[in-house]
Motif scaffolding. Structure first.
Motif, PDB file in Angstrom:
ATOM      1  N   LYS A   1     -18.926   2.446 -12.839  1.00 60.84           N
ATOM      2  CA  LYS A   1     -20.271   1.955 -13.162  1.00 60.84           C
ATOM      3  C   LYS A   1     -20.436   0.550 -12.608  1.00 60.84           C
ATOM      4  CE  LYS A   1     -21.711   4.379 -17.392  1.00 60.84           C
ATOM      5  NZ  LYS A   1     -22.104   4.189 -18.811  1.00 60.84           N
ATOM      6  N   ASN A   2     -21.493   0.368 -11.830  1.00 59.29           N
ATOM      7  CA  ASN A   2     -21.828  -0.959 -11.299  1.00 59.29           C
ATOM      8  C   ASN A   2     -20.616  -1.634 -10.656  1.00 59.29           C
ATOM      9  OD1 ASN A   2     -24.509  -0.703 -12.261  1.00 59.29           O
ATOM     10  ND2 ASN A   2     -23.812  -1.310 -14.302  1.00 59.29           N
ATOM     11  N   GLY A   3     -19.882  -0.882  -9.866  1.00 54.83           N
ATOM     12  CA  GLY A   3     -18.784  -1.449  -9.088  1.00 54.83           C
ATOM     13  C   GLY A   3     -17.475  -1.611  -9.825  1.00 54.83           C
ATOM     14  N   GLU A   4     -17.361  -1.065 -11.032  1.00 53.28           N
ATOM     15  CA  GLU A   4     -16.120  -1.216 -11.788  1.00 53.28           C
ATOM     16  C   GLU A   4     -15.693   0.123 -12.393  1.00 53.28           C
ATOM     17  OE1 GLU A   4     -16.515  -4.169 -14.776  1.00 53.28           O
ATOM     18  OE2 GLU A   4     -16.700  -5.846 -13.359  1.00 53.28           O
ATOM     19  N   ILE A   5     -14.368   0.322 -12.472  1.00 54.59           N
ATOM     20  CA  ILE A   5     -13.836   1.470 -13.204  1.00 54.59           C
ATOM     21  C   ILE A   5     -13.917   1.149 -14.693  1.00 54.59           C
ATOM     22  CG2 ILE A   5     -11.717   2.745 -13.752  1.00 54.59           C
ATOM     23  CD1 ILE A   5     -10.978   2.608 -10.819  1.00 54.59           C
TER      24      ILE A   5
ATOM     25  N   TYR B   1     -13.947   8.164  -9.301  1.00 54.88           N
ATOM     26  CA  TYR B   1     -12.751   7.995  -8.475  1.00 54.88           C
ATOM     27  C   TYR B   1     -11.793   9.134  -8.839  1.00 54.88           C
ATOM     28  CZ  TYR B   1      -8.467   5.615  -6.745  1.00 54.88           C
ATOM     29  OH  TYR B   1      -7.305   5.277  -6.105  1.00 54.88           O
ATOM     30  N   ILE B   2     -11.372   9.929  -7.836  1.00 58.98           N
ATOM     31  CA  ILE B   2     -10.584  11.135  -8.088  1.00 58.98           C
ATOM     32  C   ILE B   2      -9.246  11.046  -7.356  1.00 58.98           C
ATOM     33  CG2 ILE B   2     -10.513  13.650  -7.945  1.00 58.98           C
ATOM     34  CD1 ILE B   2     -13.528  13.701  -7.931  1.00 58.98           C
ATOM     35  N   LEU B   3      -8.175  11.359  -8.091  1.00 56.89           N
ATOM     36  CA  LEU B   3      -6.822  11.385  -7.531  1.00 56.89           C
ATOM     37  C   LEU B   3      -6.178  12.736  -7.838  1.00 56.89           C
ATOM     38  CD1 LEU B   3      -7.179   8.381  -9.158  1.00 56.89           C
ATOM     39  CD2 LEU B   3      -5.214   7.916  -7.693  1.00 56.89           C
ATOM     40  N   GLY B   4      -5.330  13.202  -6.932  1.00 58.49           N
ATOM     41  CA  GLY B   4      -4.541  14.409  -7.154  1.00 58.49           C
ATOM     42  C   GLY B   4      -5.329  15.684  -6.953  1.00 58.49           C
TER      43      GLY B   4
ATOM     44  N   GLN C   1     -18.227   5.897   3.835  1.00 53.15           N
ATOM     45  CA  GLN C   1     -17.247   4.828   4.069  1.00 53.15           C
ATOM     46  C   GLN C   1     -15.843   5.410   4.083  1.00 53.15           C
ATOM     47  OE1 GLN C   1     -18.230   2.009   0.800  1.00 53.15           O
ATOM     48  NE2 GLN C   1     -18.427   0.458   2.404  1.00 53.15           N
ATOM     49  N   ILE C   2     -14.988   4.818   4.921  1.00 52.60           N
ATOM     50  CA  ILE C   2     -13.576   5.210   4.980  1.00 52.60           C
ATOM     51  C   ILE C   2     -12.742   3.937   5.017  1.00 52.60           C
ATOM     52  CG2 ILE C   2     -11.818   6.517   6.214  1.00 52.60           C
ATOM     53  CD1 ILE C   2     -14.063   8.103   7.551  1.00 52.60           C
ATOM     54  N   CYS C   3     -11.761   3.843   4.141  1.00 54.27           N
ATOM     55  CA  CYS C   3     -10.894   2.659   4.139  1.00 54.27           C
ATOM     56  C   CYS C   3     -10.077   2.588   5.428  1.00 54.27           C
ATOM     57  CB  CYS C   3      -9.971   2.685   2.926  1.00 54.27           C
ATOM     58  SG  CYS C   3     -10.825   2.380   1.367  1.00 54.27           S
ATOM     59  N   ASP C   4      -9.517   1.428   5.696  1.00 51.91           N
ATOM     60  CA  ASP C   4      -8.826   1.215   6.965  1.00 51.91           C
ATOM     61  C   ASP C   4      -7.407   1.781   6.943  1.00 51.91           C
ATOM     62  OD1 ASP C   4      -6.909  -0.796   6.016  1.00 51.91           O
ATOM     63  OD2 ASP C   4      -8.653  -2.101   5.813  1.00 51.91           O
ATOM     64  N   LYS C   5      -6.671   1.551   8.028  1.00 56.87           N
ATOM     65  CA  LYS C   5      -5.355   2.136   8.231  1.00 56.87           C
ATOM     66  C   LYS C   5      -4.324   1.682   7.204  1.00 56.87           C
ATOM     67  CE  LYS C   5      -4.161  -1.337  11.740  1.00 56.87           C
ATOM     68  NZ  LYS C   5      -3.261  -2.115  10.865  1.00 56.87           N
ATOM     69  N   ASP C   6      -4.552   0.540   6.556  1.00 52.58           N
ATOM     70  CA  ASP C   6      -3.584   0.058   5.567  1.00 52.58           C
ATOM     71  C   ASP C   6      -3.514   0.961   4.342  1.00 52.58           C
ATOM     72  OD1 ASP C   6      -2.937  -2.076   7.174  1.00 52.58           O
ATOM     73  OD2 ASP C   6      -4.296  -3.478   6.175  1.00 52.58           O
ATOM     74  N   ASP C   7      -4.525   1.806   4.153  1.00 55.74           N
ATOM     75  CA  ASP C   7      -4.549   2.725   3.014  1.00 55.74           C
ATOM     76  C   ASP C   7      -4.204   4.154   3.433  1.00 55.74           C
ATOM     77  OD1 ASP C   7      -5.226   3.264   0.171  1.00 55.74           O
ATOM     78  OD2 ASP C   7      -6.880   4.421   1.023  1.00 55.74           O
ATOM     79  N   TYR C   8      -3.902   4.377   4.696  1.00 58.11           N
ATOM     80  CA  TYR C   8      -3.697   5.730   5.233  1.00 58.11           C
ATOM     81  C   TYR C   8      -2.441   6.363   4.648  1.00 58.11           C
ATOM     82  CZ  TYR C   8      -3.733   9.397   8.824  1.00 58.11           C
ATOM     83  OH  TYR C   8      -3.781  10.595   9.499  1.00 58.11           O
TER      84      TYR C   8
ATOM     85  N   PRO D   1      -9.592   0.279  -1.045  1.00 62.46           N
ATOM     86  CA  PRO D   1     -10.229   1.105  -2.072  1.00 62.46           C
ATOM     87  C   PRO D   1     -10.940   0.284  -3.147  1.00 62.46           C
ATOM     88  CG  PRO D   1      -8.074   1.982  -1.536  1.00 62.46           C
ATOM     89  CD  PRO D   1      -8.190   0.662  -0.831  1.00 62.46           C
ATOM     90  N   ALA D   2     -10.349  -0.846  -3.544  1.00 65.64           N
ATOM     91  CA  ALA D   2     -10.981  -1.695  -4.563  1.00 65.64           C
ATOM     92  C   ALA D   2     -12.304  -2.262  -4.060  1.00 65.64           C
ATOM     93  CB  ALA D   2     -10.029  -2.829  -4.956  1.00 65.64           C
ATOM     94  N   GLU D   3     -12.338  -2.658  -2.788  1.00 68.12           N
ATOM     95  CA  GLU D   3     -13.583  -3.174  -2.218  1.00 68.12           C
ATOM     96  C   GLU D   3     -14.627  -2.065  -2.100  1.00 68.12           C
ATOM     97  OE1 GLU D   3     -11.735  -6.731   0.598  1.00 68.12           O
ATOM     98  OE2 GLU D   3     -11.774  -4.655   1.324  1.00 68.12           O
ATOM     99  N   MET D   4     -14.189  -0.859  -1.776  1.00 67.35           N
ATOM    100  CA  MET D   4     -15.109   0.270  -1.699  1.00 67.35           C
ATOM    101  C   MET D   4     -15.777   0.511  -3.043  1.00 67.35           C
ATOM    102  SD  MET D   4     -14.258   4.247  -0.676  1.00 67.35           S
ATOM    103  CE  MET D   4     -14.069   3.903   1.072  1.00 67.35           C
ATOM    104  N   ILE D   5     -14.984   0.493  -4.112  1.00 64.49           N
ATOM    105  CA  ILE D   5     -15.505   0.774  -5.453  1.00 64.49           C
ATOM    106  C   ILE D   5     -16.511  -0.288  -5.906  1.00 64.49           C
ATOM    107  CG2 ILE D   5     -14.772   0.749  -7.882  1.00 64.49           C
ATOM    108  CD1 ILE D   5     -12.410   2.504  -7.040  1.00 64.49           C
ATOM    109  N   LYS D   6     -16.358  -1.521  -5.440  1.00 61.75           N
ATOM    110  CA  LYS D   6     -17.272  -2.596  -5.839  1.00 61.75           C
ATOM    111  C   LYS D   6     -18.719  -2.306  -5.440  1.00 61.75           C
ATOM    112  CE  LYS D   6     -13.979  -6.446  -5.846  1.00 61.75           C
ATOM    113  NZ  LYS D   6     -13.570  -7.724  -5.171  1.00 61.75           N
TER     114      LYS D   6
END
Length: 547
Positions: A474-478, A447-450, A500-507, A435-440
């Motif tokens: 903004k520009n890859g940073e929260i 970024y939405i949670l819950g 984009q979808i993160c890999d299985k480690d974030d599932y 997720p951190a690499e995605m946001i970059k």
């Protein structure tokens, strides 16, 4: 349900999730009575054979019998006090038959040979009466008899065996943690379910299943004492098909998300989550209100699961597609002509969504469905293209298939089984991506949670979703927290914007204990798996709530 329980649930924002499955606790019993073993498998088989023989003698060409014991325990707290403890048990038999080519169903709580014989005969009489209005005979997909088999949820700690005091102490510990970190009010609850289900049919199956589910949750409220305004934050837990081990909060099951606090996988730390919730509820009071516009959205699994549920799970229920559910939450835009075309782009090439009742730890995980069909996994959307629906034994012939998908379910022995949503999940990405690499790579996003409030139209097409926590990218940073966020789209446009979808480690899993459907209404439990996922250029509105 007691009035204070209803008020508590309403305060937690469950809204449409409060269905008869929650309200119908069954007969009040003590916590000790929940631990009684019930009748053994040999006795169940004798009773089941009584029903099968009685129905056959009256002219049934097919019969299935479900002997069910359903146990529930709910614990409710508020601030430093216990609000209520509810223990419930319901026990009985449901018998479904085909006679004269037509379904008939009857149920009874008289679990004796005479009571079951009368129930089976009544089911046949109902089927014969119904047959006068039947235009075409019921066509059942073949299902081999499985003989005498058992299936149990693979748990380590039976939740109902844990002393009630231990559960209360844990909830109050979470409440105190929230209060110590600035919460003005906090409600917390623990829902535990054990379904002891025995199925038998004239196909030759005698299936005994022991199913366990658990859901810890809370609502934390922070108040601005100067203005009187307030904000809430709900728990980021997921209901799971697990035992009390889910409450262990193991470090190995925690995932640090890009906002700097933990998300949870297969165990949950309610005290840590309540602590974070109090801090975040306070922060929400002063958070910047979102500027409406187009944003790239990065959606956490605990949020995306509800969007999957409403925009993929429900519209791909075959009975809804056919119009059978038109009076309860509508039909579906995903009509048969779109499937038959073979090229309907439900989503981008990244989108692969499967139905699967075999996923461990999920709410939908069972060995067999309530028609005695062995559960499995199958594709719904493959490389963005609609390829299938969810269908049961008397539906799959419409799709040209000869085998049920194994997703027939009833919420109680007294309810007739019908098509219900299995776990519907988005496959993780195949390339390594956190997720951190995605946001970059996001220039302007959120970024939405819950899960929060939502609405969707009667064809499961146009929708709006909120959430619990929103962070501006903004520009890859929260760069900070946002408030008043909701996004609007339609199902096809939204899923085609998936980039984009993160890999299985974030599932991880999202879930609902109380998915309502049918008339009379039934509830079922279902999970939705996904990894953090990006959607580009989605319309975001300001919901206009003011502190």
């Amino acid at each position: 349900m007691k009035r204070r329980d209803f008020i508590h649930l309403s305060g937690m924002g469950l809204g449409a999730l409060v269905t008869p499955g929650l309200l119908m606790m069954g007969n009040p019993v003590s916590a000790e009575q929940l631990l009684e073993p019930g009748i053994d498998v040999a006795a169940k088989k004798v009773l089941a054979d009584t029903a099968l023989n009685a129905a056959r003698a009256k002219g049934a060409t097919y019969t299935d019998v479900r002997i069910g014991r359903y146990l529930r325990q709910n614990v409710f707290t508020r601030d430093k006090n216990v609000q209520n403890i509810s223990n419930g048990e319901t026990f009985g038999v449901g018998i479904r038959v085909i006679a004269n080519g037509t379904w008939g169903f009857s149920s009874t709580s008289d679990v004796t040979p005479d009571g079951i014989k009368l129930c089976a005969e009544t089911a046949v009489a109902i089927a014969k009466a119904n047959s006068k209005l039947q235009n075409e005979p019921v066509e059942l997909a073949p299902e081999p008899g499985h003989g005498e088999v058992t299936w149990n949820t693979p748990i380590k700690k039976k939740a109902l065996e844990i002393p009630v005091k231990e559960k209360i102490d844990l909830l109050l510990k979470a409440n105190n943690a929230a209060i110590d970190n600035g919460a003005a009010f906090v409600n917390s609850s623990l829902f535990m379910i054990n379904e002891q289900k025995y199925f038998a049919s004239t196909d030759g199956s005698y299936i005994d299943q022991d199913i366990h589910r658990i859901w810890p949750t809370f609502s934390v409220t922070a108040v601005n004492k100067e203005s009187g305004g307030f904000r809430t934050r709900q728990a980021l837990s997921a209901p799971m098909g697990m035992g009390y081990e889910y409450m262990d909060g193991l470090a190995a099951d925690k995932i640090m998300n890009p906002a700097g606090f933990n998300s949870y996988r297969n165990s949950y730390d309610i005290v840590e989550d309540a602590t974070d919730a109090a801090k975040q509820a306070k922060e929400k009071i002063s958070a910047k209100s979102v500027i409406p516009g187009k944003y790239d959205l990065v959606l956490d699994p605990d949020h995306l699961g509800l969007t999957i549920h409403e925009s993929v799970g429900h519209p791909l229920e075959l009975d809804r597609v056919l119009g059978y559910e038109a009076n309860y939450a509508g039909t579906s835009f995903a009509t048969l002509d779109k499937w038959k075309s073979g090229d309907f782009k439900y989503g981008s090439d990244k989108v692969n969504i499967v139905a699967d009742k075999t996923q461990p730890f999920t709410l939908g995980n069972t060995g067999y469905d309530d028609e005695g069909v062995k559960t499995k996994e199958w594709d719904l959307i493959k490389n963005g293209v609609l390829v299938n629906y969810q269908a049961i034994r008397d539906q799959v012939s419409i799709l040209g298939e000869k085998e049920s998908h194994g997703c027939c379910f009833a919420d109680n022995w007294s309810s007739v089984q019908f098509q219900r949503m299995p776990n519907v999940s988005l496959r993780p990405g195949t390339e390594k991506l956190s997720p951190a690499e995605m946001i970059k790579n996001v220039e302007k996003g959120i970024y939405i949670l819950g899960r929060g409030s939502y609405s969707i139209d009667q064809q499961r097409y146009n929708f709006q979703f909120g959430g619990q926590l929103f962070y501006e990218i903004k520009n890859g940073e929260i760069v900070g927290m946002l408030e008043d966020v909701a996004y609007q789209s339609n199902t096809q446009e939204f899923w085609n914007s998936c980039s984009q979808i993160c890999d299985k480690d974030d599932y991880r899993f999202f879930g609902s204990f109380f998915d309502g459907k049918g008339q009379p209404s039934q509830s079922s439990a279902v999970s939705h798996g996904s990894s953090t996922t990006r959607f580009d250029g989605v319309n975001v509105i300001n919901t206009g709530r003011n502190i």
